[in-house]
Motif scaffolding. Structure first.
Motif, PDB file in Angstrom:
ATOM      1  N   ARG A   1       0.844  -1.103  -0.009  1.00 47.29           N
ATOM      2  CA  ARG A   1       0.040   0.021  -0.056  1.00 47.29           C
ATOM      3  C   ARG A   1       0.860   1.445  -0.066  1.00 47.29           C
ATOM      4  O   ARG A   1       0.466   2.339  -0.760  1.00 47.29           O
ATOM      5  CB  ARG A   1      -0.939   0.063   1.316  1.00 47.29           C
ATOM      6  CG  ARG A   1      -2.076  -1.005   1.201  1.00 47.29           C
ATOM      7  CD  ARG A   1      -3.155  -0.636   0.056  1.00 47.29           C
ATOM      8  NE  ARG A   1      -3.422   0.730   0.042  1.00 47.29           N
ATOM      9  CZ  ARG A   1      -3.433   1.504  -0.914  1.00 47.29           C
ATOM     10  NH1 ARG A   1      -3.220   1.050  -2.189  1.00 47.29           N
ATOM     11  NH2 ARG A   1      -3.909   2.611  -0.949  1.00 47.29           N
ATOM     12  N   SER A   2       1.998   1.207   0.808  1.00 47.58           N
ATOM     13  CA  SER A   2       2.935   2.466   0.846  1.00 47.58           C
ATOM     14  C   SER A   2       3.398   2.668  -0.854  1.00 47.58           C
ATOM     15  O   SER A   2       3.536   3.738  -0.933  1.00 47.58           O
ATOM     16  CB  SER A   2       4.029   2.048   1.865  1.00 47.58           C
ATOM     17  OG  SER A   2       4.681   3.388   2.041  1.00 47.58           O
ATOM     18  N   ALA A   3       3.830   1.465  -1.332  1.00 48.58           N
ATOM     19  CA  ALA A   3       4.347   1.623  -2.758  1.00 48.58           C
ATOM     20  C   ALA A   3       3.425   2.132  -3.677  1.00 48.58           C
ATOM     21  O   ALA A   3       3.448   2.833  -4.553  1.00 48.58           O
ATOM     22  CB  ALA A   3       4.795   0.238  -3.038  1.00 48.58           C
ATOM     23  N   ASP A   4       1.956   1.728  -3.615  1.00 50.15           N
ATOM     24  CA  ASP A   4       0.922   2.154  -4.335  1.00 50.15           C
ATOM     25  C   ASP A   4       0.710   3.498  -3.968  1.00 50.15           C
ATOM     26  O   ASP A   4       0.569   4.390  -5.149  1.00 50.15           O
ATOM     27  CB  ASP A   4      -0.122   1.428  -4.005  1.00 50.15           C
ATOM     28  CG  ASP A   4      -0.309  -0.146  -4.477  1.00 50.15           C
ATOM     29  OD1 ASP A   4       0.515  -0.342  -5.442  1.00 50.15           O
ATOM     30  OD2 ASP A   4      -1.081  -0.875  -3.956  1.00 50.15           O
ATOM     31  N   CYS A   5       0.741   4.106  -2.824  1.00 47.41           N
ATOM     32  CA  CYS A   5       0.718   5.230  -2.528  1.00 47.41           C
ATOM     33  C   CYS A   5       1.899   6.314  -3.224  1.00 47.41           C
ATOM     34  O   CYS A   5       1.675   7.329  -3.609  1.00 47.41           O
ATOM     35  CB  CYS A   5       0.759   5.896  -1.222  1.00 47.41           C
ATOM     36  SG  CYS A   5      -1.131   5.167  -0.489  1.00 47.41           S
ATOM     37  N   ALA A   6       3.056   6.001  -2.923  1.00 47.70           N
ATOM     38  CA  ALA A   6       4.161   6.820  -3.659  1.00 47.70           C
ATOM     39  C   ALA A   6       4.251   6.587  -5.119  1.00 47.70           C
ATOM     40  O   ALA A   6       4.128   7.543  -5.640  1.00 47.70           O
ATOM     41  CB  ALA A   6       5.634   5.900  -3.247  1.00 47.70           C
ATOM     42  N   ASN A   7       3.856   5.483  -5.872  1.00 47.49           N
ATOM     43  CA  ASN A   7       3.714   5.427  -7.241  1.00 47.49           C
ATOM     44  C   ASN A   7       2.771   6.415  -7.748  1.00 47.49           C
ATOM     45  O   ASN A   7       2.836   6.929  -8.695  1.00 47.49           O
ATOM     46  CB  ASN A   7       3.812   4.073  -7.663  1.00 47.49           C
ATOM     47  CG  ASN A   7       5.106   3.152  -7.646  1.00 47.49           C
ATOM     48  OD1 ASN A   7       6.195   3.887  -7.607  1.00 47.49           O
ATOM     49  ND2 ASN A   7       5.081   2.207  -7.105  1.00 47.49           N
ATOM     50  N   GLY A   8       1.587   6.376  -7.074  1.00 45.50           N
ATOM     51  CA  GLY A   8       0.461   6.762  -7.557  1.00 45.50           C
ATOM     52  C   GLY A   8       0.125   8.371  -7.238  1.00 45.50           C
ATOM     53  O   GLY A   8      -0.833   8.898  -7.252  1.00 45.50           O
ATOM     54  N   ARG A   9       1.050   8.786  -6.256  1.00 46.68           N
ATOM     55  CA  ARG A   9       0.956  10.177  -5.581  1.00 46.68           C
ATOM     56  C   ARG A   9      -0.490  10.308  -4.835  1.00 46.68           C
ATOM     57  O   ARG A   9      -1.279  11.085  -4.730  1.00 46.68           O
ATOM     58  CB  ARG A   9       1.226  11.343  -6.502  1.00 46.68           C
ATOM     59  CG  ARG A   9       1.571  12.508  -5.861  1.00 46.68           C
ATOM     60  CD  ARG A   9       1.538  13.869  -6.674  1.00 46.68           C
ATOM     61  NE  ARG A   9       1.687  15.156  -6.195  1.00 46.68           N
ATOM     62  CZ  ARG A   9       2.669  15.588  -5.438  1.00 46.68           C
ATOM     63  NH1 ARG A   9       3.796  14.977  -5.467  1.00 46.68           N
ATOM     64  NH2 ARG A   9       2.638  16.879  -4.874  1.00 46.68           N
ATOM     65  N   LEU A  10      -0.521   9.297  -3.957  1.00 51.85           N
ATOM     66  CA  LEU A  10      -1.763   9.043  -3.196  1.00 51.85           C
ATOM     67  C   LEU A  10      -1.568   9.416  -1.589  1.00 51.85           C
ATOM     68  O   LEU A  10      -0.207   8.881  -1.154  1.00 51.85           O
ATOM     69  CB  LEU A  10      -2.277   7.585  -3.241  1.00 51.85           C
ATOM     70  CG  LEU A  10      -2.593   7.215  -4.533  1.00 51.85           C
ATOM     71  CD1 LEU A  10      -3.185   5.844  -4.695  1.00 51.85           C
ATOM     72  CD2 LEU A  10      -3.979   8.103  -5.382  1.00 51.85           C
ATOM     73  N   CYS A  11      -2.395   9.958  -1.108  1.00 52.71           N
ATOM     74  CA  CYS A  11      -2.227  10.278   0.356  1.00 52.71           C
ATOM     75  C   CYS A  11      -2.368   9.247   1.221  1.00 52.71           C
ATOM     76  O   CYS A  11      -3.019   8.231   1.055  1.00 52.71           O
ATOM     77  CB  CYS A  11      -3.589  11.272   0.977  1.00 52.71           C
ATOM     78  SG  CYS A  11      -3.589  11.532   2.469  1.00 52.71           S
ATOM     79  N   SER A  12      -1.278   9.117   2.022  1.00 57.84           N
ATOM     80  CA  SER A  12      -1.160   7.898   3.038  1.00 57.84           C
ATOM     81  C   SER A  12      -2.272   7.858   3.868  1.00 57.84           C
ATOM     82  O   SER A  12      -2.448   6.620   4.616  1.00 57.84           O
ATOM     83  CB  SER A  12       0.292   7.776   3.499  1.00 57.84           C
ATOM     84  OG  SER A  12       0.176   8.950   4.460  1.00 57.84           O
ATOM     85  N   VAL A  13      -2.905   8.587   3.953  1.00 58.80           N
ATOM     86  CA  VAL A  13      -4.148   8.509   5.187  1.00 58.80           C
ATOM     87  C   VAL A  13      -5.444   8.265   4.445  1.00 58.80           C
ATOM     88  O   VAL A  13      -5.909   7.358   4.818  1.00 58.80           O
ATOM     89  CB  VAL A  13      -4.335   9.687   5.917  1.00 58.80           C
ATOM     90  CG1 VAL A  13      -5.189   9.734   6.858  1.00 58.80           C
ATOM     91  CG2 VAL A  13      -2.877  10.299   6.724  1.00 58.80           C
TER      92      VAL A  13
END
Length: 193
Positions: free
Chosen positions: A44-56
């Motif tokens: 999930r952390s990788a998905d957020c980083a790659n997609g510029r998604l908020c970690s919250v």
């Protein structure tokens, strides 16, 4: 301040909740149907980083500044650099992913470890290394945490971790207890409404 009295950003309100009603951040892993709040899900952390998604909230962060909550050591270093008129450079990578301003203000107030200087970590890092050796059960957050805005971030997805570095401080909101951010959170939610 009780977590249920803190106004939720709309996307946070839509997140799954634990049995107490705490919203579960996007990067929090689940085990046996229960969120593991003190841990970070690699995928999930990788998905957020790659997609510029908020970690919250797991929603897209637009181009521009990103925020994160920092503990006492980094907060002190940022405060000292800013007070001396020097730029703060985050050269050491961190596992902490960024998010929206409202989401990080909210997280700083509802996460017991982030909210109070005497709060203690509930878990030790699973496989401690140079980045996580300080994550020991019982460690206190310490004085003066902060919600910090950065102009941007860099990241690397390695086989074992997702690493972040943050560039150019654009906002520094220190706190002893995070309820100091209540007015800022309300104003941010009003601005985004």
């Amino acid at each position: 301040m009780r977590f249920d009295l803190v106004p939720k950003p709309p996307a946070v309100a839509e997140r799954p909740q634990d049995g107490r009603g705490y919203p579960v951040p996007a990067i929090t892993p689940w085990e046996d149907g229960e969120p593991q709040f003190a841990r970070t899900d690699y995928g999930r952390s990788a998905d957020c980083a790659n997609g510029r998604l908020c970690s919250v909230c797991d929603q897209l962060m637009p181009p521009g500044p990103v925020w994160r909550v920092v503990g006492a050591g980094e907060s002190a270093a940022i405060g000292e650099a800013l007070a001396a008129g020097r730029p703060y450079r985050n050269l050491a990578p961190t596992l902490e992913a960024p998010g929206h301003r409202a989401c990080m203000l909210y997280a700083s107030m509802v996460c017991p470890y982030l909210a109070r200087p005497n709060a203690r970590r509930s878990l030790t890092a699973d496989q401690p290394d140079e980045l996580t050796a300080h994550l020991v059960r019982g460690t206190a957050r310490g004085e003066l945490g902060a919600v910090v805005g950065f102009a941007d971030y860099e990241y690397a997805v390695t086989p074992a971790q997702v690493l972040f570095r943050f560039l150019d401080v654009v906002e520094y909101l220190p706190h002893d207890t995070a309820d100091a951010h209540l007015d800022a959170l309300r104003a941010e939610l009003d601005r985004r409404a």
